[in-house]
Design a protein around this motif. Structure first.
Motif, PDB file in Angstrom:
ATOM      1  N   ASP A 110      37.194  35.165 -24.166  1.00 54.40           N
ATOM      2  CA  ASP A 110      37.394  33.769 -23.778  1.00 54.40           C
ATOM      3  C   ASP A 110      38.230  33.687 -22.499  1.00 54.40           C
ATOM      4  O   ASP A 110      38.937  32.721 -22.264  1.00 54.40           O
ATOM      5  N   PHE A 111      38.139  34.730 -21.673  1.00 53.55           N
ATOM      6  CA  PHE A 111      38.881  34.770 -20.409  1.00 53.55           C
ATOM      7  C   PHE A 111      38.642  33.501 -19.585  1.00 53.55           C
ATOM      8  O   PHE A 111      37.551  32.932 -19.603  1.00 53.55           O
ATOM      9  N   ASN A 112      39.661  33.145 -18.824  1.00 55.44           N
ATOM     10  CA  ASN A 112      39.513  32.098 -17.817  1.00 55.44           C
ATOM     11  C   ASN A 112      38.852  32.742 -16.590  1.00 55.44           C
ATOM     12  O   ASN A 112      39.516  33.332 -15.742  1.00 55.44           O
ATOM     13  N   LEU A 113      37.547  32.655 -16.544  1.00 58.24           N
ATOM     14  CA  LEU A 113      36.793  33.348 -15.495  1.00 58.24           C
ATOM     15  C   LEU A 113      37.120  32.828 -14.101  1.00 58.24           C
ATOM     16  O   LEU A 113      37.239  33.601 -13.141  1.00 58.24           O
ATOM     17  N   MET A 114      37.258  31.520 -13.963  1.00 61.93           N
ATOM     18  CA  MET A 114      37.480  30.956 -12.632  1.00 61.93           C
ATOM     19  C   MET A 114      38.864  31.297 -12.095  1.00 61.93           C
ATOM     20  O   MET A 114      39.063  31.349 -10.874  1.00 61.93           O
ATOM     21  N   ALA A 115      39.826  31.561 -12.984  1.00 60.88           N
ATOM     22  CA  ALA A 115      41.139  32.011 -12.507  1.00 60.88           C
ATOM     23  C   ALA A 115      40.999  33.368 -11.819  1.00 60.88           C
ATOM     24  O   ALA A 115      41.640  33.625 -10.792  1.00 60.88           O
ATOM     25  N   GLY A 116      40.136  34.235 -12.367  1.00 59.53           N
ATOM     26  CA  GLY A 116      39.883  35.523 -11.723  1.00 59.53           C
ATOM     27  C   GLY A 116      39.127  35.379 -10.421  1.00 59.53           C
ATOM     28  O   GLY A 116      39.370  36.112  -9.455  1.00 59.53           O
ATOM     29  N   VAL A 117      38.204  34.424 -10.383  1.00 60.49           N
ATOM     30  CA  VAL A 117      37.474  34.164  -9.142  1.00 60.49           C
ATOM     31  C   VAL A 117      38.439  33.666  -8.065  1.00 60.49           C
ATOM     32  O   VAL A 117      38.379  34.105  -6.902  1.00 60.49           O
ATOM     33  N   LYS A 132      42.696  44.362 -18.966  1.00 64.21           N
ATOM     34  CA  LYS A 132      43.343  43.972 -20.220  1.00 64.21           C
ATOM     35  C   LYS A 132      44.105  45.171 -20.773  1.00 64.21           C
ATOM     36  O   LYS A 132      43.607  46.300 -20.730  1.00 64.21           O
ATOM     37  N   GLU A 133      45.303  44.938 -21.294  1.00 64.34           N
ATOM     38  CA  GLU A 133      46.062  46.009 -21.929  1.00 64.34           C
ATOM     39  C   GLU A 133      45.600  46.162 -23.380  1.00 64.34           C
ATOM     40  O   GLU A 133      45.467  45.183 -24.115  1.00 64.34           O
ATOM     41  N   VAL A 134      45.342  47.394 -23.797  1.00 68.60           N
ATOM     42  CA  VAL A 134      44.866  47.674 -25.151  1.00 68.60           C
ATOM     43  C   VAL A 134      45.698  48.794 -25.765  1.00 68.60           C
ATOM     44  O   VAL A 134      46.403  49.522 -25.068  1.00 68.60           O
ATOM     45  N   LYS A 135      45.596  48.944 -27.088  1.00 67.27           N
ATOM     46  CA  LYS A 135      46.362  49.984 -27.780  1.00 67.27           C
ATOM     47  C   LYS A 135      45.743  51.359 -27.619  1.00 67.27           C
ATOM     48  O   LYS A 135      46.453  52.361 -27.532  1.00 67.27           O
ATOM     49  N   LYS A 136      44.398  51.407 -27.605  1.00 67.91           N
ATOM     50  CA  LYS A 136      43.693  52.689 -27.511  1.00 67.91           C
ATOM     51  C   LYS A 136      42.818  52.701 -26.261  1.00 67.91           C
ATOM     52  O   LYS A 136      41.645  52.334 -26.297  1.00 67.91           O
ATOM     53  N   PRO A 137      43.373  53.155 -25.138  1.00 62.24           N
ATOM     54  CA  PRO A 137      42.633  53.064 -23.872  1.00 62.24           C
ATOM     55  C   PRO A 137      41.606  54.169 -23.650  1.00 62.24           C
ATOM     56  O   PRO A 137      40.847  54.109 -22.689  1.00 62.24           O
ATOM     57  N   ASN A 138      41.573  55.176 -24.544  1.00 63.57           N
ATOM     58  CA  ASN A 138      40.730  56.343 -24.273  1.00 63.57           C
ATOM     59  C   ASN A 138      39.245  56.028 -24.283  1.00 63.57           C
ATOM     60  O   ASN A 138      38.429  56.811 -23.788  1.00 63.57           O
ATOM     61  N   VAL A 167      46.255  49.824 -19.496  1.00 65.43           N
ATOM     62  CA  VAL A 167      45.517  48.720 -18.891  1.00 65.43           C
ATOM     63  C   VAL A 167      44.112  49.223 -18.562  1.00 65.43           C
ATOM     64  O   VAL A 167      43.953  50.236 -17.877  1.00 65.43           O
ATOM     65  N   VAL A 168      43.087  48.503 -19.062  1.00 66.12           N
ATOM     66  CA  VAL A 168      41.731  49.026 -18.945  1.00 66.12           C
ATOM     67  C   VAL A 168      40.794  48.044 -18.249  1.00 66.12           C
ATOM     68  O   VAL A 168      41.067  46.849 -18.120  1.00 66.12           O
ATOM     69  N   ASN A 169      39.672  48.596 -17.828  1.00 59.99           N
ATOM     70  CA  ASN A 169      38.577  47.847 -17.231  1.00 59.99           C
ATOM     71  C   ASN A 169      37.787  47.148 -18.338  1.00 59.99           C
ATOM     72  O   ASN A 169      37.316  47.787 -19.279  1.00 59.99           O
ATOM     73  N   TYR A 209      42.771  42.208 -11.792  1.00 65.77           N
ATOM     74  CA  TYR A 209      43.274  40.910 -12.230  1.00 65.77           C
ATOM     75  C   TYR A 209      43.492  40.953 -13.739  1.00 65.77           C
ATOM     76  O   TYR A 209      42.589  41.313 -14.494  1.00 65.77           O
ATOM     77  N   HIS A 210      44.696  40.620 -14.193  1.00 65.52           N
ATOM     78  CA  HIS A 210      45.002  40.629 -15.618  1.00 65.52           C
ATOM     79  C   HIS A 210      44.380  39.389 -16.284  1.00 65.52           C
ATOM     80  O   HIS A 210      44.857  38.268 -16.093  1.00 65.52           O
ATOM     81  N   GLY A 211      43.305  39.617 -17.029  1.00 68.74           N
ATOM     82  CA  GLY A 211      42.625  38.511 -17.687  1.00 68.74           C
ATOM     83  C   GLY A 211      43.501  37.868 -18.743  1.00 68.74           C
ATOM     84  O   GLY A 211      44.215  38.550 -19.483  1.00 68.74           O
ATOM     85  N   SER A 212      43.454  36.563 -18.799  1.00 68.97           N
ATOM     86  CA  SER A 212      44.250  35.811 -19.760  1.00 68.97           C
ATOM     87  C   SER A 212      43.370  35.389 -20.926  1.00 68.97           C
ATOM     88  O   SER A 212      42.403  34.655 -20.753  1.00 68.97           O
ATOM     89  N   GLY A 213      43.694  35.879 -22.133  1.00 71.62           N
ATOM     90  CA  GLY A 213      42.922  35.514 -23.308  1.00 71.62           C
ATOM     91  C   GLY A 213      42.465  36.725 -24.089  1.00 71.62           C
ATOM     92  O   GLY A 213      43.017  37.816 -23.976  1.00 71.62           O
ATOM     93  N   TYR A 214      41.419  36.530 -24.861  1.00 71.02           N
ATOM     94  CA  TYR A 214      40.910  37.544 -25.787  1.00 71.02           C
ATOM     95  C   TYR A 214      39.767  38.314 -25.140  1.00 71.02           C
ATOM     96  O   TYR A 214      38.941  37.737 -24.432  1.00 71.02           O
TER      97      TYR A 214
END
Length: 353
Positions: A110-117, A132-138, A167-169, A209-214
């Motif tokens: 549910d990222f705010n896409l236009m904020a990234g744009v 996005k930061e995650v617990k298991k980046p592997n 922090v992952v893609n 860009y750090h996405g905001s949301g889920y």
């Protein structure tokens, strides 16, 4: 602004659920995962959508059609051979003459896409990755940025000793069409393996860009199940089909249930489903449409797809199981044993959690 949805993958890690169904059509609370992406694009005013196809493409075309049902315009591009994440977008180059968005057809967000744009435009970037930061980046590509947001290091699916970041893609990008000039047509390219290293090596403007949301990739059985549990817990802002008749309980239309049914929340019951006498629906159970859960059955943390029939199971609860469409489960099943299933139409086997 236009968007490209990548929808050509086979979803190998979700087998056998993707044996007869393309991954973008795998249901989350009775609605294809890619439908949530289309609704998100529409929410942000992006209505011109290009969908890249390869595996079981006709099923995707048949479901979404021209997109008018969702208020969008869809153009499909078929790949005869897999072109990779970047090669697929290169294939759409003739339709892309200004910065555009790329999003996966098999992730829930549910990222705010236009904020990234806006960030991409502000930075005069060639390429911006939603992070996005995650617990298991592997399982993903990990990213390191400098203070200005430039991506300085990127490693795809790192080994434990290579993990310099959590922090992952996310696979969501804002892209300047110039980047497409870095590829040859009809050749396989991957953003993570081919394009990002080249941009970093040449000091070109690759930003994070750090996405905001889920955000969750549903590529594994574990993540597929967890995404739906998160939806039931309202951790992601999406349009869930059906009526929320009680907090965290959604029920579709034409559902029939006997008066002595017990439902523990959160849960989801799809359209045209029947719940028989003394049925117990445990927490985090999801039932698709047109299913019959008959007398004395008990389900917990299980995901039932469409047109499934479950009969009395000797008072043993069905737990942590995903059941594919058009299956019958009879009295031979006992908890802790292999599930005995009568396959009506040879769809795909039950996946035990």
């Amino acid at each position: 602004m236009k968007a490209v949805i990548l929808a050509g993958g086979k979803g190998t890690r979700l087998m056998p659920l993707t044996q007869k169904l393309p991954k973008p059509l795998v249901p989350l609370l009775n609605k294809p995962v890619m439908e949530y992406s289309i609704e998100l694009l529409k929410k942000h005013g992006i209505t011109e959508i290009i969908i890249t196809l390869q595996y079981l493409s006709e099923k995707i075309r048949n479901y979404f059609g021209d997109g008018s049902q969702w208020g969008v315009q869809i153009t499909y591009l078929q790949e005869n051979v897999p072109l990779g994440t970047a090669g697929s977008v290169k294939n759409a180059e003739y339709l892309l003459d200004e910065p555009f968005l790329v999003i996966s057809g098999d992730a829930l967000t549910d990222f705010n896409l236009m904020a990234g744009v806006d960030y991409h435009i502000q930075k005069h970037a060639l390429f911006t990755i939603f992070m996005k930061e995650v617990k298991k980046p592997n399982k993903f590509g990990i990213i390191e940025t400098d203070e200005e947001g430039h991506i300085r290091r990127f490693v795809e699916k790192p080994l434990k000793e290579q993990e310099f970041s959590k922090v992952v893609n996310t696979g969501i990008y804002v892209v300047d069409p110039f980047v497409l000039c870095m590829m040859d047509k009809e050749k396989e390219y991957d953003f993570s393996k081919d394009i990002f290293p080249k941009l970093i090596k040449n000091g070109m403007s690759l930003y994070g860009y750090h996405g905001s949301g889920y955000w969750k990739d549903i590529g594994s059985h574990e993540d597929y199940r967890q995404a739906q549990y998160d939806m039931l817990d309202k951790k992601v802002q999406v349009n869930i089909p059906g009526e929320e008749v009680l907090p965290n309980l959604w029920v579709g239309s034409n559902v029939k249930m006997e008066s002595n049914v017990t439902i523990n929340r959160p849960a989801y019951i799809g359209n045209d489903t029947y719940l028989g006498d003394h049925v117990v629906i445990g927490k985090y159970t999801i039932i698709g449409k047109s299913s019959n859960i008959n007398k004395d059955c008990e389900l917990t943390r299980s995901i039932v797809w469409d047109d499934v029939t479950i009969n009395h199971t000797t008072k043993s609860a069905i737990k942590n199981v995903t059941i594919a469409p058009r299956y019958q489960i009879g009295e031979g099943y006992k908890a802790g044993t292999s599930m005995k299933v009568k396959n009506k139409k040879n769809i795909s086997p039950v996946e035990a959690g």
